[in-house]
Every structure is written in C-alpha cells, then in structure tokens.
Enzyme design. Sequence first.
Site, PDB file in Angstrom:
ATOM      1  CE  LYS A  52     -10.706   4.913  19.320  1.00 24.73           C
ATOM      2  NZ  LYS A  52     -11.180   3.833  20.092  1.00 24.73           N
ATOM      3  CD  GLN A  96      -9.775   0.609  21.133  1.00 27.96           C
ATOM      4  OE1 GLN A  96     -10.039   1.574  21.351  1.00 27.96           O
ATOM      5  NE2 GLN A  96     -10.175  -0.022  20.111  1.00 27.96           N
ATOM      6  CG  ASP A 119     -15.663   4.300  23.517  1.00 32.89           C
ATOM      7  OD1 ASP A 119     -15.700   4.958  22.454  1.00 32.89           O
ATOM      8  OD2 ASP A 119     -15.014   3.617  24.169  1.00 32.89           O
TER       9      ASP A 119
HETATM   10  N1  GUN Z   1     -13.325  -1.392  19.732  1.00 28.75           N
HETATM   11  C1  GUN Z   1     -13.681  -1.123  18.576  1.00 28.75           C
HETATM   12  N2  GUN Z   1     -14.372  -0.079  18.442  1.00 28.75           N
HETATM   13  C2  GUN Z   1     -14.181   0.716  19.441  1.00 28.75           C
HETATM   14  C3  GUN Z   1     -14.692   1.956  20.140  1.00 28.75           C
HETATM   15  O1  GUN Z   1     -15.236   2.702  19.381  1.00 28.75           O
HETATM   16  N3  GUN Z   1     -14.489   2.174  21.387  1.00 28.75           N
HETATM   17  C4  GUN Z   1     -13.638   1.371  21.997  1.00 28.75           C
HETATM   18  N4  GUN Z   1     -13.560   1.754  23.206  1.00 28.75           N
HETATM   19  N5  GUN Z   1     -13.214   0.064  21.729  1.00 28.75           N
HETATM   20  C5  GUN Z   1     -13.531  -0.086  20.415  1.00 28.75           C
END
Ligand code: GUN
Length: 293
Positions: A52, A96, A119
């Site tokens: 990311k 995350q 998100d």
């Molecule tokens: N863990 C797995 N997929 C995601 C996501 O799209 N965002 C976040 N914050 N954690 C995740």
Amino acid sequence: MKIIDGRELAKTIKSEIADEVKKYTSTGKRRPHLAAILVGEDPASRVYVRNKTRSCDKVGFDSTLIRKGADIQQDELLEAVEQLNNDSNIDGFIVQLPLPAHLNEKEITLAIDAEKDVDGFHPENFGKMAQGMDTFLPATPFGILTMLDRYNINVSGKNCVVLGRSNIVGTPISILLSRKANPGNATVTLCHSRTQNLVNYTKAADIIVIALGKANFLKKEMIKEGAVVIDVGINRIDAPELEKGYKLVGDADFDDLAEKCSYITPVPGGVGPMTVTSLLMNTLQAYKKNISE
Ligand code: GUN
C-alpha cells in the site's frame, strides 16, 4: 478461458490516478496523503501494508506508516487513531486488520473518522454503501467491481454466488452486486459455512466470488461451463520444491478450473493488486474533497 489480469489493470488505473494527481500538484496543491497503522509483526499484514505504501509512491501520494508493537493497549491505539483523525495533512488512513486478539477491532473501526475511513469499514460508510449513497466502497469489493466493469463482464440479471460472509469481502460484495447500479442488478446468493448442498448453488452460478480462505477449494465439478470465477483467497501452501518453501494459491483451483470457466482471476496477480488500487482511488476521492473545502 480468459485471465483477468489484476496486475495489468492496476497498473493502468494507477497511471490514471498519477495523471490526476499531477493535474492538482502542478497548480501548487499539496499531494494526497494516506496513512496506515500496522500493529504487530504478522508477515502477511506487513506485506500488504508495504504494498500500500509503495503504491502511494508510484502515484505521487505521500504515505505515513505508523508501526505499533503487538502488545499495544486499546487506549493507546485509540489515541493513535485520534491523532490521525485530527491531522489535517492526512486525507485518509487505515488500520490494518486483523488486530491482535486482545484488541477490540470494532471499537477501533468506530473510532476512525468516517470521512477518513478509506477502507470503507466504518458502519456509517457501510450503511451508505448498502443504501447506494456516495461513500468509500470497501477496497476489495470495489476492486472486484472495477475488474468486472473494465473487462465488460455483464453482471445484470446474472446469478452470482458469493462464498464467505466476512465484513470485509463477502457481505459487502453481495450487497454491491445486487444493488440497482452498474455493475450490479445481479441475483445474489451468499453462501457460508452453514450452507447446505453448496454445490447446488455454485453449479447454478454465472459468476462466483470466493473468499473463504481455503486453498484450492473450488474445483471444476462445482461450476458450470463458462462461469466467471473471482478468487479473493490468498493462501500459503507448502512447496518444498521452491527455495522459499511455500507458494501462494487462491481459494479456487486455477489449473483445474482453467478449461471450464470463461474468466478467472489468478492468485497472485488478480484481486490483490486491485484492492490496493481501490484504496488509492478512495484516498484520491477524500483528497479532492479536502482541497476543495
Ligand atoms: N486486512 C485484509 N484486508 C484488509 C483491508 O482491505 N484493509 C485493512 N485495513 N485490513 C485488511
């Protein structure tokens, strides 16, 4: 069978985002800024977060990674969230997931300012999404919609079967595919661990979205000829023949399904890269709103 190349599509979309960012920064505006909080040392989460922040560089965003130890307490993490909420230089941020078991994930999600929740996990944004209002769509479902759209895969009126009912993927994609929108207007069945006679559903599906976390679960006997398979799973399986000792596979058995389906997303290189791209698109949306205020 055609492969839906998430890597290539993500590249195209990232270059579109980069062009748009340049339009703003060339007039003296600041860059978009995404932050991420990573708690602990979970190897998969570290890889995702690194992807990311790297992608931010590629499109001309600033990024900030805030790392916290696995033993962080709930109130300290809430404080870190609050700081980002109040930082006017940050357009959006993510925490995350999953978090270590002693932390209350729901409370953390609720603490994130909905306007910075790129998100799309905050119930306010989730509710807006469910009602077809303008909001941040959760990244993975948003990535799936973008793939279907850009590959001109017709969804309207089709039978879509979603396997897995997580808050992050299964539940939101089932809502999005059934919305009165484009892509959307599908007849959606959401299957899960208590579903009986699962194969009856998968065999009737024109489009299958699988997000179970079970390596190579979906086989050719379970689908109909010409089905579209969107594979969200990323599973590590032992591969002693490889130097690293493991490989990544999806929830769908790619080699087994290849001849029978019309389209399929590979793992890696399918849905994963699109998830990151969607997060960037949401951050750009937040940025545009912020700089116009
Ligand atoms: N863990 C797995 N997929 C995601 C996501 O799209 N965002 C976040 N914050 N954690 C995740």
